[in-house]
Design a protein around this motif. Sequence first.
Motif, PDB file in Angstrom:
ATOM      1  N   ILE A   1      -1.868  -7.088  60.598  1.00 13.96           N
ATOM      2  CA  ILE A   1      -2.969  -6.891  59.664  1.00 13.96           C
ATOM      3  C   ILE A   1      -2.679  -7.726  58.425  1.00 13.96           C
ATOM      4  O   ILE A   1      -1.523  -7.847  58.002  1.00 13.96           O
TER       5      ILE A   1
ATOM      6  N   GLU B   1      -6.816  -7.037  54.394  1.00 10.72           N
ATOM      7  CA  GLU B   1      -7.352  -5.977  55.253  1.00 10.72           C
ATOM      8  C   GLU B   1      -6.616  -4.665  55.016  1.00 10.72           C
ATOM      9  O   GLU B   1      -7.219  -3.589  55.059  1.00 10.72           O
TER      10      GLU B   1
ATOM     11  N   ARG C   1      -8.000  -2.883  51.997  1.00 10.85           N
ATOM     12  CA  ARG C   1      -9.276  -2.216  52.298  1.00 10.85           C
ATOM     13  C   ARG C   1      -9.060  -0.939  53.107  1.00 10.85           C
ATOM     14  O   ARG C   1      -9.731   0.080  52.873  1.00 10.85           O
TER      15      ARG C   1
END
Length: 364
Positions: free
Chosen positions: A282, A286, A289
């Motif tokens: 990841i 990301e 978030r």
Amino acid sequence: MSSSPTTPSSATAATPPAAAASPASPASPAGAPGSAPVAVTGAEGFIGSHLVETLVTAGHRVRAMVQYNSFSSFGWLETLPADVLDHVEVVLGDVRDPGSVNGLVAGVDAVYHLAALIAIPYSYRAPHSYVETNITGTLNLLEAVRHQEIPRLVHTSTSETYGTAQTVPITEDHPINTQSPYAASKAGGDRLADSYHASFATPVVTLRPFNTFGPRQSMRAVIPTVIGQVAAGQRTITLGDLRPTRDFSYVKDTAAAFLAVGTAPAEQVVGHTFNAGTGGEISVGELVRLIGKLMDTTIEVHEDAQRIRPADSEVMRLVCDASRLRAATGWAPAHTLEDGLGHTIDFFRDPANLARYKTDLYNV
């Protein structure tokens, strides 16, 4: 590879214990629960303190070495439950000192060597100290284990030694490409471990964890930086580059990997290096978030130039292939990224835990 709330866990070792326990029976796997303790360097830090808990839960007595300090601080070990600490002998010292290392390993069944300087940004400022701790400190452990004929030494590497992934997922055969003084110092320790096995049949196994996260991690790492700032009430947080991707493992899974290679039959692990990771990746952006979603808030990110590595030093992609570890020991991650983040968020939302951190400072 760890940090503590009040003292660094970087150069830990031990003073000689009052009485040395007898070695394990040759019929038992190295490091199996028995009359003799196992030793952990870097025990006061993030991963080290979790490993101590894991070892005690598995039935071991632990000789936990903490970097000598005049405050008599035991770092994160001080937060462990009393029923765990009943099985832990804490000793102070320094892995850079051969005498204290020799005392640490006397009579133990296995040594888990986690003590290290780990912060990549600080390695740009103080590379000499990284060589002293991560290379010379490892040499001292190897010499002590070799001469005292300890049945098992688990040496800790890092995925940073691979540099940016050239092939995905990264196996243990991936080229070593050290892009920071920290990574170079860890690779130096790895090569020493390999050489001692080849030259002296020293019973070394190397574990190479990918990015570990969870409760007690210092705010020099991205996940506690994000969660800690949000838990402290900030909605605009400060980070570096959002593009790099990482393979994040929850700390209890990493501790279980250490236990797996520390207790597996020698013929399955000794002389080998094993990756430990999930196989997922990841990006930092990301990840921010996802943390915002789990914490039910919108996070705005401010980029801070001092947190960005030099261009050729940034590792842009790390993704783990842990199939060799799984085949040798049966180990597999037991937690998803979301599970681990949830536990970490709960930890930082506890005011007593959050108070241990300086969320408004850049932790190098």
